[in-house]
Design a protein around this motif. Structure first.
Motif, short mmCIF file in Angstrom:
data_model
loop_
_atom_site.label_atom_id
_atom_site.label_comp_id
_atom_site.label_asym_id
_atom_site.label_seq_id
_atom_site.Cartn_x
_atom_site.Cartn_y
_atom_site.Cartn_z
N GLU A 121 0.85 -1.19 0.00
CA GLU A 121 0.00 0.00 0.00
C GLU A 121 0.88 1.23 0.00
O GLU A 121 1.92 1.24 0.67
CB GLU A 121 -0.85 0.03 1.27
N ALA A 357 -13.13 9.37 4.85
CA ALA A 357 -11.75 9.69 5.24
C ALA A 357 -11.45 11.14 4.90
O ALA A 357 -12.05 11.74 4.00
CB ALA A 357 -10.79 8.76 4.51
N TRP A 360 -10.72 12.30 1.21
CA TRP A 360 -11.89 12.43 0.34
C TRP A 360 -12.58 13.76 0.61
O TRP A 360 -12.99 14.46 -0.33
CB TRP A 360 -12.88 11.28 0.59
N THR A 378 -6.62 7.35 0.13
CA THR A 378 -7.14 6.20 0.88
C THR A 378 -7.85 5.20 -0.01
O THR A 378 -8.14 4.08 0.40
CB THR A 378 -8.06 6.62 2.04
N ASN A 379 -8.13 5.60 -1.25
CA ASN A 379 -8.69 4.64 -2.18
C ASN A 379 -7.71 3.55 -2.58
O ASN A 379 -8.10 2.53 -3.12
CB ASN A 379 -9.14 5.34 -3.45
N ASP A 383 -8.54 -0.93 4.57
CA ASP A 383 -9.16 -0.23 5.69
C ASP A 383 -8.19 0.04 6.84
O ASP A 383 -8.20 1.12 7.42
CB ASP A 383 -10.35 -1.04 6.23
N SER A 385 -5.14 0.65 6.91
CA SER A 385 -4.12 1.67 6.66
C SER A 385 -4.69 3.04 6.36
O SER A 385 -3.94 3.99 6.15
CB SER A 385 -3.22 1.24 5.49
N LYS A 386 -6.01 3.16 6.37
CA LYS A 386 -6.60 4.44 5.95
C LYS A 386 -6.14 5.60 6.84
O LYS A 386 -5.83 6.68 6.34
CB LYS A 386 -8.13 4.34 5.91
N LYS A 387 -6.07 5.36 8.14
CA LYS A 387 -5.67 6.45 9.04
C LYS A 387 -4.26 6.95 8.72
O LYS A 387 -3.97 8.14 8.81
CB LYS A 387 -5.72 5.99 10.51
N GLU A 390 -4.57 9.20 5.32
CA GLU A 390 -5.68 10.07 4.97
C GLU A 390 -5.33 11.56 4.87
O GLU A 390 -6.18 12.35 4.52
CB GLU A 390 -6.87 9.85 5.91
#
Lengths: 417, 458
Positions: A121, A357, A360, A378-379, A383, A385-387, A390
């Motif tokens: 990622e 997030a 976005w 974050t796309n 999930d 790793s989103k934080k 973002e």
């Protein structure tokens, strides 16, 4: 009423970021640095090659299914030189519908239900659904930044070796590598590739190496092909793209290069899915490659001259972003730039969807308030790793000067509106 | 403890553990480590392909190739010019809409809206694919599950079977049959036995693949025959995948009917067309699927996760070609009708010559292939190697070698159980031309004393 619905293999794979995005940016007054779609033309000899091919009757008919002979021979020459090995044009090369098609063929030809595939990622968004469509399990590992340090260049992103090692097991069929990386722009070093290679060899894992930006590497960096490391040729599929090389993304001509015992399975997929790629485009691609093969290592070679041109754009954009107060992470390769927007401290708590997030929200706000479009990162992560990601957005600087000027104007006036 | 484990444990005493990878495989050094990697299960047994074999057989340029369906007539000049023009427009060399270039899907919507007599939504009811082949793939991958059954009519275009298998489904075959006692003369003499067809449907039947005009027979299914298929589809709630790539190539006295236009069929039919076949540009590899949104959307999902989009300049040029002819629809200059007039002459000429030779052509009602029964030649091929090989394969190999003329053996297009029924047939392609372009082609004659066929502007 019909009971007919989709096949199980595509369950949950219908959501499309780009369709959503096209909706968000349809207003022509918006300056878009979002999609990796250049507004720079292909070199004129490339366009002329296609026009010339169009006029030849036989070049409008079927050609060899696994790749037009002239094209696979040209690829064999170019990559034979780059890799320092003989590459059989008919057995070790497959021409596909873009690099996208090569990724699909690799996955469908080699990955089974129940297999695991390691994806780093942030990733190019199709990797995940393609792994899922093959019935396999994506195993994600984020690129990380040295703790306490704020990234300044894409070299500041790294894979933790122990973390990476922990992702491999007896079910791991493949790891997908993307270097130069989209969206971070990281160019993996020889040492980093060796770490990955050691694990692939230890666990007898395949490597699918997406190198579509291979020629877009900036000064001080070198693109290293993992397939050239000892023990790697026989387990690596190297994917690249004519569309990216020649600013002709609409041609959708890509290729896979690798050992016969793997390429043959990708060929079986082509034989049972599309059968072949378009002849006139392959002929024109061959012409364009041969034109530049003659010039390789010289400054006029498009493979190098184009990187020079893009570096200037990269630097212009980075400088202005810094003035605005954003933190660009200078890419070592590719034509995307990650930008950390946290220092702007833009309060978006009142906007949009609570669950959405930050990136976005930021992108939507920027489109609305600044008429400038970029892509939320974050796309391109799972999930968990989103934080971590973002506060980053992605700009594409593969734009003609007037588009960049328009974007730079928006940045210059940023703090005024 | 099993013997393998005992041996491995013994080896571990002698060799350090680093010589064993995580699967316990013994290796001598890192760089020569054997890989266990092989094909995914979904393509098991699907690597053989008649065209790869055939291309090798016909690589000698002195062979007159009436085998593969590759036209050597030129495409219309405005089509080639449209591509040359698109090449010079910068934006037309960049990505376009994934599910189909807007100008193209709108043109398709116009043409097929008129043909079908209904409004067709260009964005929701049409998908552009990599040839008709790509439409078949997207349809099967998007709609057919492991364990489903798919009915295929023999002889079939060769990709249907492996595509169904790749989806993990079971092909259920039904042969076209000839009215007994009748010497076949045209494609119309082949029919589907209604009781036999009904017996092939079950609760597991996801779809039936229809190909009309049919390759290789050239049969154009009548309205009554299509109604029979439709009735079964509706009764069993089955989908219909209708491969109509030769839809414009229908000869005098026949009419192409779209099964999707029959009552109750639009909602369950994917209709496939081909730009390559329509405009004699097989190398463009552009095709399309047309159908109801609730089915087309699943094909679009496959597209989104496999190829993403088709090439832009080709789509633009194809749109131009379609719009050009849309204005001429119903008139003799329209390429949709003029090509079939041109091909009918070639069809009749080839048929006449084959009859003189002593073969029995089955005159096609549509398409550009002709099935030929070689029984009456009584060619003794028992001396040829590989006794298990079907007669048509032996005949084609003999004909290539002795007569320097290539055709396709029809048993390549049927299942094992039907091979005996079809092994006296070979397939010729007649979308071939013209001395200006192929000076080797001369009048097709067969003189018993001549050692080879020579072929002419047919």
């Amino acid at each position: 009423m019909s009971r007919h619905t989709h096949a199980k293999r595509i369950e949950g794979l219908d959501r499309n970021l780009w369709v959503v995005f096209a909706g968000m940016t349809s207003n022509p007054s918006i300056v878009s640095l979002a999609q990796g779609k250049p507004d720079i033309p292909p070199p004129s000899y490339v366009k002329e090659a296609l026009a010339k091919a169009a006029a030849v009757d036989d070049l409008n008919q079927y050609t060899r299914g696994f790749g037009h002979p002239r094209l696979v021979k040209a690829l064999s020459q170019v990559y034979g030189k780059v890799c320092g090995r003989q590459i059989d044009p008919f057995k070790e090369i497959l021409v596909t519908v873009g690099a996208y098609g090569s990724l699909f063929n690799s996955m469908q030809g080699l990955v089974d239900e129940g297999d695991e595939v390691i994806i780093m990622e942030p990733y190019f968004d199709c990797y995940l659904p393609m792994v899922k469509m093959a019935g396999a399990k994506p195993v994600l590992i984020p690129l990380r930044v040295k703790s306490g340090k704020k990234p300044i260049t894409s070299a500041d992103w790294f894979l933790d070796p122990e973390e990476l090692s922990s992702k491999f097991n007896s079910k791991t069929k493949a790891i997908i590598l993307n270097t130069p990386n989209n969206p971070t722009g990281k160019v993996f070093t020889r040492e980093e590739l060796q770490t990955i290679a050691d694990l692939c060899i230890k666990h007898d894992t395949l490597c699918i190496s997406d190198e579509v930006y291979e020629w877009l590497v900036y000064k001080g960096r070198q693109h290293v092909k993992i397939a050239t490391l000892p023990g790697m040729w026989e387990r690596t599929i190297t994917v690249s793209s004519g569309g990216k090389i020649f600013c002709a993304t609409g041609w959708k001509i890509g290729w896979s290069i690798g050992p016969e015992h793997l390429i043959k399975h990708l060929q079986t997929i082509t034989q049972n899915s599309t059968f072949m790629c378009a002849t006139p485009l392959q002929e024109a691609m061959a012409e364009s490659l041969l034109h530049n093969f003659e010039l390789m290592d010289q400054p006029e070679c498009f493979f190098t001259s184009f990187a020079e041109e893009l570096k200037t754009k990269r630097d212009r954009l980075a400088a202005v972003l810094q003035e605005v107060g954003m933190t660009p992470i200078i890419p070592e390769g590719g034509f995307f730039m990650l930008v950390d927007v946290s220092s702007l401290n833009q309060d978006l708590s009142h906007t949009g969807d609570d669950g959405e997030a930050y990136d976005w929200k930021f992108v939507r706000w920027m489109i609305k308030e600044k008429k400038l479009a970029s892509i939320p990162i974050t796309n391109f992560v799972g999930d968990e790793s989103k934080k971590m990601f973002e506060k980053y957005i992605r700009f594409c600087f593969f734009r003609k000067d007037s588009t960049l000027d328009a974007a730079l104007d928006i940045f210059k006036n940023w703090n005024q509106s | 403890m099993n013997i393998t484990r005992q041996v491995l444990n013994c080896c571990k005493v002698i060799y350090p553990s680093s010589f064993f990878n995580s699967r316990g495989r013994f290796c001598t050094s890192q760089s020569t480590r054997m890989s266990r990697h092989t094909n995914s299960k979904r393509i098991e047994g699907l690597n053989k392909n008649v065209w790869v074999v055939f291309t090798a057989m016909t690589s000698d340029p002195s062979i007159v190739n009436l085998g593969q369906g590759k036209p050597d007539i030129p495409p219309p000049s405005y089509v080639k010019e449209a591509l040359a023009k698109a090449a010079s427009v910068d934006d037309l060399n960049q990505y376009t809409r994934g599910f189909g270039h807007p100008l193209l899907v709108k043109a398709l919507s116009q043409v097929y809206g008129k043909v079908c007599g209904r409004q067709i939504d260009p964005f929701k009811e049409i998908l552009v694919t990599v040839g008709g082949y790509g439409s078949l793939f997207s349809t099967i991958q998007g709609l057919v599950d492991e364990g489903d059954e798919v009915i295929i009519i023999e002889p079939f275009f060769d990709c249907y079977l492996p595509m169904v298998k790749m989806a993990g489904a079971k092909p259920v075959l039904i042969p076209l049959r000839v009215k007994s006692g009748k010497k076949t003369l045209t494609g119309a003499d082949w029919f589907l036995d209604p009781n036999e067809l009904a017996s092939k449907f079950s609760s597991k039947t996801k779809a039936i693949i229809l190909n009309t005009p049919n390759n290789p027979i050239g049969k154009v299914f009548t309205r009554e025959e299509l109604q029979m298929i439709a009735d079964l589809c509706i009764k069993h709630d089955t989908l219909c995948i209708s491969d109509e790539v030769y839809e414009w190539l229908v000869y005098k006295g026949h009419q192409h009917i779209k099964i999707a236009t029959l009552p109750g069929m639009w909602d369950r039919t994917i209709t496939i067309g081909s730009g390559g076949k329509t405009f004699s540009v097989t190398g463009w590899k552009l095709g399309w699927s047309i159908g109801p949104e609730h089915l087309i959307k699943h094909l679009q999902t496959v597209m989104q996760n496999s190829l993403y989009t088709c090439p832009t300049p080709l789509q633009e040029a194809l749109a131009q070609g379609l719009l050009h002819n849309f204005d001429l629809m119903g008139q003799p200059e329209c390429y949709f009708s003029s090509l079939s007039v041109e091909l009918e002459v070639k069809r009749d000429r080839l048929a006449a010559v084959l009859q003189e030779v002593g073969m029995t052509p089955i005159i096609p009602e549509g398409g550009y292939f002709m099935l030929v029964d070689v029984t009456s030649l009584n060619q003794d091929l028992s001396h040829m190697a590989d006794n298990d090989e079907a007669y048509d394969w032996k005949f084609v190999r003999w004909m290539i070698k002795e007569k320097k003329l290539a055709a396709i053996p029809v048993t390549a297009f049927v299942g094992d159980e039907s091979k005996k029924q079809f092994e006296k047939y070979i397939r010729f392609c007649f979308i071939k031309v013209n001395t200006k372009l192929s000076p080797k082609l001369r009048t097709l004659h067969f003189h018993p004393d001549l050692e080879r066929f020579v072929c002419v502007c047919v």
